[in-house]
Design an enzyme around this catalytic site. Structure first.
Site: not given
Ligand code: NAP
Length: 281
Positions: A49, A93, A116
């Site tokens: 990322k 994460q 997200d």
């Protein structure tokens, strides 16, 4: 011949488009990543990322916390990021260390920075079929790849294997919004092959190494392989036994080089969108 839908190539096109928008308009988007569980896979995903962000001109802030961090400590960091006007997107994460209730943390992400798409506001809007701020990245990437091969999925039979909150469920909502006829299968589904053999498109997101061979598909099947597993040899593979289906089905993605890079590209897309939302473009 089985057509291979190239996710790596498509993701590069998306990233180039994002870079152009950022460069031309001199934008300064910023993505913050909270990383606490220190498993190898999470570190690799986070590195991917950060590399993609660098490529397109998105600044990243990595907040690395130890494995024995408390929920209160993560919430404190999150509160700072939520209030920081230079930070446009925030991701946690996953997985978090097992002593932490992930839902409590995810619920605390500002929905306008939730790139997200996991916060209750964004999940609820997607489930209701109403536009929210963000749709989860893997489903967004899968939809884009489907459209590379099949531009009109209205009415098509799409079977999703997997019902997780990050892949199966949001993907089903997204595809329903496109008027597809969606069936979600899972580990308790009876006669899985009945569903997959009668589908136009099958999306495999079970997390089972090379589990689905050609007996699950017909010669007109279009398969999207979301799974990521590591073989004993260390090589990455998907849920689908590629050697078995190659040359038999109509089209498929491959692992690696399919959905993975598209998930990262979708995250960059969502981060740029977050920048626009926060700067009221
Ligand atoms: P998950 O939370 O473990 O969910 C797996 C789902 O598959 C569950 O719903 C499970 O059913 C179902 N399942 C497992 N074995 C099955 C079987 N034999 N037949 C039918 N259904 C079965 O996993 P996830 O987080 O959704 O991830 C799925 C896979 O995608 C993993 O390999 C993961 O690494 C990968 N992934 C890839 C990306 C990417 O960017 N490419 C992103 C996210 C995830 P039950 O609900 O009944 O247990």
């Amino acid at each position: 011949m089985t057509k291979i839908i190239d996710g790596k190539k498509r993701s590069e096109e998306i990233l180039a488009d994002i870079k152009e928008k950022i460069d031309i308009n001199k934008l300064k988007p910023c993505l913050a990543i909270i990383l606490s569980a220190v498993d190898e896979a999470s570190k690799i995903y986070v590195n991917n990322k950060i590399t993609a962000a660098k490529k397109v001109g998105i600044e990243t802030r990595l907040i690395s916390l130890s494995n024995n961090v408390t929920a209160e400590e993560i919430l404190k960091e999150l509160d700072k990021l939520n209030k920081d006007s230079f930070v446009n997107g925030i991701i946690i994460q996953l997985p978090l260390p097992s002593h932490i209730d992930s839902s409590k943390i995810i619920d605390a992400v500002d929905s306008k920075k939730d790139v997200d798409g996991f916060s209750p506001y964004n999940v609820g809007r997607l489930a209701a079929g109403i536009e929210g701020f963000f749709v989860p990245c893997t489903p967004l990437g899968v939809l884009d790849l489907i459209k590379q091969e099949d531009t009109n999925i209205s009415g098509k039979n799409i079977v999703i294997i997997g019902r997780s909150n990050i892949v199966g469920k949001p993907l089903a909502q997204l595809l329903l919004k496109q008027d597809a006829t969606v069936t979600i299968c899972h580990s308790k589904t009876h006669n899985l092959k009945f569903h997959t053999l009668n589908a136009d498109i099958v999306i495999c997101a079970a997390g089972k190494e090379k589990y689905f061979d050609k007996s699950y598909f017909n010669d007109n099947s279009f398969v999207i392989d979301v799974g990521i597993s590591r073989e004993e040899s260390g090589a990455i593979c998907g849920d689908v036994d590629f050697d078995s289906i190659n040359g038999f089905i109509k089209a498929t993605t491959k692992v690696p080089g399919g959905v993975g890079p598209m998930t990262v590209a979708s995250l960059m897309k969502n981060t740029l969108k977050a920048y626009f939302i926060q700067n009221e473009y």
